[in-house]
Enzyme design. Structure first.
Site, PDB file in Angstrom:
ATOM      1  N   GLU A   1       0.829  -1.207   0.000  1.00  0.00           N
ATOM      2  CA  GLU A   1       0.000   0.000   0.000  1.00  0.00           C
ATOM      3  C   GLU A   1       0.867   1.262   0.000  1.00  0.00           C
ATOM      4  OE1 GLU A   1      -2.851  -0.603   3.172  1.00  0.00           O
ATOM      5  OE2 GLU A   1      -3.912  -2.106   1.948  1.00  0.00           O
TER       6      GLU A   1
ATOM      7  N   GLU B   1      -1.663  -9.745  -6.338  1.00  0.00           N
ATOM      8  CA  GLU B   1      -1.633 -10.403  -7.646  1.00  0.00           C
ATOM      9  C   GLU B   1      -0.757  -9.601  -8.615  1.00  0.00           C
ATOM     10  OE1 GLU B   1      -4.203  -9.634  -5.812  1.00  0.00           O
ATOM     11  OE2 GLU B   1      -5.879 -11.020  -6.053  1.00  0.00           O
TER      12      GLU B   1
ATOM     13  N   CYS C   1      -9.430  -8.339  -7.408  1.00  0.00           N
ATOM     14  CA  CYS C   1     -10.191  -7.145  -7.815  1.00  0.00           C
ATOM     15  C   CYS C   1     -10.318  -7.147  -9.344  1.00  0.00           C
ATOM     16  CB  CYS C   1      -9.490  -5.875  -7.326  1.00  0.00           C
ATOM     17  SG  CYS C   1      -8.028  -5.432  -8.298  1.00  0.00           S
TER      18      CYS C   1
HETATM   19  N1  THU Z   1      -6.025  -6.684  -2.241  1.00  0.00           N
HETATM   20  C1  THU Z   1      -5.165  -7.522  -2.889  1.00  0.00           C
HETATM   21  O1  THU Z   1      -3.938  -7.367  -2.803  1.00  0.00           O
HETATM   22  N2  THU Z   1      -5.688  -8.529  -3.625  1.00  0.00           N
HETATM   23  C2  THU Z   1      -7.008  -8.856  -3.666  1.00  0.00           C
HETATM   24  O2  THU Z   1      -7.366  -9.853  -4.285  1.00  0.00           O
HETATM   25  C3  THU Z   1      -7.988  -8.005  -2.984  1.00  0.00           C
HETATM   26  C4  THU Z   1      -7.458  -6.797  -2.316  1.00  0.00           C
HETATM   27  C5  THU Z   1      -5.453  -5.621  -1.391  1.00  0.00           C
HETATM   28  C6  THU Z   1      -5.525  -4.233  -1.903  1.00  0.00           C
HETATM   29  C7  THU Z   1      -5.412  -3.438  -0.615  1.00  0.00           C
HETATM   30  O3  THU Z   1      -4.045  -3.294  -0.273  1.00  0.00           O
HETATM   31  C8  THU Z   1      -6.078  -4.320   0.423  1.00  0.00           C
HETATM   32  O4  THU Z   1      -6.109  -5.619  -0.142  1.00  0.00           O
HETATM   33  C9  THU Z   1      -7.491  -3.890   0.771  1.00  0.00           C
HETATM   34  O5  THU Z   1      -8.249  -3.706  -0.350  1.00  0.00           O
END
Ligand code: THU
Length: 142
Positions: free
Chosen positions: A51, A62, A96
């Site tokens: 993040e 991913e 996502c």
């Molecule tokens: N996130 C992922 O890394 N992969 C997913 O499949 C769903 C969400 C992350 C993005 C963000 O850092 C956190 O999860 C919350 O959305």
């Protein structure tokens, strides 16, 4: 349909995603995710969500895994594992929308995405199920 992933191979992919998840940088959401992709020659590439204080600049697990794969010169994904959520919360940490498209670029429609919690497999979905009627490289071949 694609062949079911051998249990030993699933375990290796799961372990790689689990280790990557340990390094997730998720101070804003607190939601740690690990992902791993398998290439046809048996290589595994893993990634975590990273993040950013400028929130939209955060990167999904991913995307990190696929970036590592592409950087190593690999161009095909034959299976993927995603681990997210808390043990036993019953939720599905499905990729996502943007990551569905990233997976689709390098995978076949029947490539399986193993959606997991920390305790193990929760559900298997194919790339086609995750992103039906998708746009891909073939669309640019015409
Ligand atoms: N996130 C992922 O890394 N992969 C997913 O499949 C769903 C969400 C992350 C993005 C963000 O850092 C956190 O999860 C919350 O959305």
């Amino acid at each position: 349909m694609s062949q079911p992933l051998e249990p030993a191979l699933f375990d290796r992919l799961f372990a790689a995603a689990e280790a990557a998840r340990e390094n997730a940088y998720a101070p804003y959401s607190g939601f740690r995710v690990g992902a791993a992709v398998l290439t046809p020659d048996g290589r595994i590439f893993a990634g975590a969500n990273i993040e950013n204080a400028a929130y939209p600049q955060g990167q999904c697990a991913e995307a990190s895994a696929i970036g590592a794969m592409g950087t190593a010169g690999a161009r095909r994904i034959v299976a993927a594992v995603v681990i997210g959520g808390e043990e036993g919360d019953g939720m599905l940490c499905t990729p996502c929308g943007g990551c569905r498209q990233r997976l689709r670029e390098f995978a076949a429609p029947d490539t399986r995405v193993h959606i997991c919690g920390p305790e193990g497999l929760r559900r298997i979905m194919t790339v086609e199920e995750l992103l039906p009627a998708s746009f891909g490289p073939e669309n640019l071949d015409a």
